[in-house]
Design a protein around this motif. Structure first.
Motif, PDB file in Angstrom:
ATOM      1  N   LEU A 191      -2.697 -25.284  34.578  1.00 47.98           N
ATOM      2  CA  LEU A 191      -3.594 -26.367  34.167  1.00 47.98           C
ATOM      3  C   LEU A 191      -5.025 -25.879  33.983  1.00 47.98           C
ATOM      4  O   LEU A 191      -5.455 -24.938  34.657  1.00 47.98           O
ATOM      5  CB  LEU A 191      -3.596 -27.481  35.220  1.00 47.98           C
ATOM      6  CG  LEU A 191      -2.372 -28.387  35.318  1.00 47.98           C
ATOM      7  CD1 LEU A 191      -2.578 -29.377  36.466  1.00 47.98           C
ATOM      8  CD2 LEU A 191      -2.113 -29.132  34.022  1.00 47.98           C
TER       9      LEU A 191
ATOM     10  N   ASP B 121      -8.753 -30.206  35.486  1.00 48.81           N
ATOM     11  CA  ASP B 121      -7.600 -31.051  35.795  1.00 48.81           C
ATOM     12  C   ASP B 121      -6.993 -30.670  37.145  1.00 48.81           C
ATOM     13  O   ASP B 121      -6.557 -31.537  37.911  1.00 48.81           O
ATOM     14  CB  ASP B 121      -6.537 -30.923  34.699  1.00 48.81           C
ATOM     15  CG  ASP B 121      -6.985 -31.538  33.386  1.00 48.81           C
ATOM     16  OD1 ASP B 121      -7.737 -32.534  33.428  1.00 48.81           O
ATOM     17  OD2 ASP B 121      -6.601 -31.023  32.321  1.00 48.81           O
TER      18      ASP B 121
ATOM     19  N   LEU C  46      -6.517 -33.334  40.371  1.00 46.15           N
ATOM     20  CA  LEU C  46      -5.221 -33.559  41.004  1.00 46.15           C
ATOM     21  C   LEU C  46      -5.244 -33.171  42.476  1.00 46.15           C
ATOM     22  O   LEU C  46      -4.754 -33.905  43.346  1.00 46.15           O
ATOM     23  CB  LEU C  46      -4.132 -32.746  40.295  1.00 46.15           C
ATOM     24  CG  LEU C  46      -3.605 -33.245  38.963  1.00 46.15           C
ATOM     25  CD1 LEU C  46      -2.504 -32.321  38.474  1.00 46.15           C
ATOM     26  CD2 LEU C  46      -3.086 -34.660  39.065  1.00 46.15           C
TER      27      LEU C  46
ATOM     28  N   PHE D 188      -2.690 -40.154  35.958  1.00 48.20           N
ATOM     29  CA  PHE D 188      -3.314 -39.033  35.254  1.00 48.20           C
ATOM     30  C   PHE D 188      -2.594 -38.808  33.920  1.00 48.20           C
ATOM     31  O   PHE D 188      -1.878 -37.819  33.738  1.00 48.20           O
ATOM     32  CB  PHE D 188      -3.247 -37.766  36.122  1.00 48.20           C
ATOM     33  CG  PHE D 188      -3.818 -37.954  37.496  1.00 48.20           C
ATOM     34  CD1 PHE D 188      -5.184 -37.869  37.717  1.00 48.20           C
ATOM     35  CD2 PHE D 188      -2.985 -38.251  38.560  1.00 48.20           C
ATOM     36  CE1 PHE D 188      -5.712 -38.050  38.984  1.00 48.20           C
ATOM     37  CE2 PHE D 188      -3.500 -38.442  39.833  1.00 48.20           C
ATOM     38  CZ  PHE D 188      -4.867 -38.342  40.049  1.00 48.20           C
TER      39      PHE D 188
ATOM     40  N   LYS E 149      -3.511 -37.917  30.983  1.00 49.70           N
ATOM     41  CA  LYS E 149      -3.840 -36.691  30.253  1.00 49.70           C
ATOM     42  C   LYS E 149      -3.020 -35.519  30.779  1.00 49.70           C
ATOM     43  O   LYS E 149      -2.454 -34.743  30.010  1.00 49.70           O
ATOM     44  CB  LYS E 149      -5.327 -36.394  30.377  1.00 49.70           C
ATOM     45  CG  LYS E 149      -5.760 -35.075  29.751  1.00 49.70           C
ATOM     46  CD  LYS E 149      -7.224 -34.778  30.052  1.00 49.70           C
ATOM     47  CE  LYS E 149      -7.612 -33.369  29.623  1.00 49.70           C
ATOM     48  NZ  LYS E 149      -8.997 -33.032  30.032  1.00 49.70           N
ATOM     49  N   VAL E 150      -2.953 -35.385  32.098  1.00 51.33           N
ATOM     50  CA  VAL E 150      -2.195 -34.294  32.715  1.00 51.33           C
ATOM     51  C   VAL E 150      -0.700 -34.470  32.458  1.00 51.33           C
ATOM     52  O   VAL E 150       0.011 -33.515  32.136  1.00 51.33           O
ATOM     53  CB  VAL E 150      -2.463 -34.220  34.229  1.00 51.33           C
ATOM     54  CG1 VAL E 150      -1.555 -33.188  34.892  1.00 51.33           C
ATOM     55  CG2 VAL E 150      -3.922 -33.892  34.478  1.00 51.33           C
TER      56      VAL E 150
ATOM     57  N   ASN F 134      -2.168 -23.168  41.160  1.00 53.34           N
ATOM     58  CA  ASN F 134      -2.094 -23.539  39.747  1.00 53.34           C
ATOM     59  C   ASN F 134      -0.873 -22.940  39.057  1.00 53.34           C
ATOM     60  O   ASN F 134      -0.965 -22.382  37.963  1.00 53.34           O
ATOM     61  CB  ASN F 134      -3.376 -23.116  39.014  1.00 53.34           C
ATOM     62  CG  ASN F 134      -3.554 -23.843  37.700  1.00 53.34           C
ATOM     63  OD1 ASN F 134      -2.843 -24.801  37.394  1.00 53.34           O
ATOM     64  ND2 ASN F 134      -4.508 -23.388  36.896  1.00 53.34           N
TER      65      ASN F 134
END
Length: 212
Positions: free
Chosen positions: A20, A24, A28, A61, A63-64, A160
């Motif tokens: 990500l 973002d 999160l 979320f 967008k994510v 990540n």
């Protein structure tokens, strides 16, 4: 003499590093780590991982969620060489928190095609995948373990990182022995709309409202 090794009908496991964008990731991480009310109540004496109350936490979320769905669709179409009109959507998705001493049980994600787990931070606590036994096993003394002679495979989480795997693949979280909790987001994917061919054609849709 020549020999060719063919890993026939192998099970894919995909590890995506630096998954990500940093912004973002931070959003999160802050939500799942610092928002106490999203987590289920639990008995302090139980040694089981804790899940979020909602099984659609990523609805907060969009967008994510869209980013993950798009990435998965690109990946799965390339892996299976699918036609462009095939589309997969995310179904259930939830957070998991492992406290010191918590351990997971072997399980699969029934009713779905593919699954994934996203990790915010590094952790020494592995996710362990198990080989499906078809009623027999061979036990030999081994000089070392590899993908052909082992019955399990562990992935150590790093910050990540996203991993994709077929939902039928049995897995569990190892015993968490770190003082700092281990957080992750699990999610499932299924095809949507009409798909298949011939007399195996099917049409299905996922209703997100059912996951709240």
């Amino acid at each position: 003499m020549t020999k060719e090794l063919i890993p026939l009908f192998s099970t894919p496991l995909i590890i995506c590093r630096n998954f990500l964008p940093v912004d973002d990731l931070d959003v999160l991480k802050n939500y799942y780590v610092n928002t106490k009310e999203i987590w289920q109540d639990y008995d302090q004496e139980m040694e089981a991982n804790v899940q979020t109350k909602s099984k659609n936490t990523l609805k907060n979320f969009p967008k994510v969620k869209s980013f993950i769905e798009n990435d998965f669709n690109i990946f799965i179409k390339e892996l299976l060489d699918l036609e462009e009109d095939n589309k997969f959507v995310m179904g259930t998705n939830w957070g998991t928190k492992s406290r010191n001493g918590d351990v997971g049980s072997d399980h699969i994600h029934a009713n779905y095609f593919w699954s994934a787990v996203f990790y915010f931070e590094d952790s020494k606590t592995q996710i362990q995948f198990s080989k499906y036994s078809q009623g027999y096993e061979y036990g030999f003394n081994r000089k070392s373990t590899n993908l052909f002679n082992s019955f399990g495979f562990g992935v150590t989480p790093s910050a990540n990182t996203m991993i994709y795997f077929p939902s039928y693949l049995q897995h569990k979280i190892d015993v968490h022995r770190e003082e700092k909790p281990r957080y992750s987001i699990a999610m499932n994917f299924s095809p949507t709309g009409a798909w298949g061919r011939g007399d195996s054609m099917i049409s299905t849709d996922i209703n997100e409202a059912d996951f709240v």
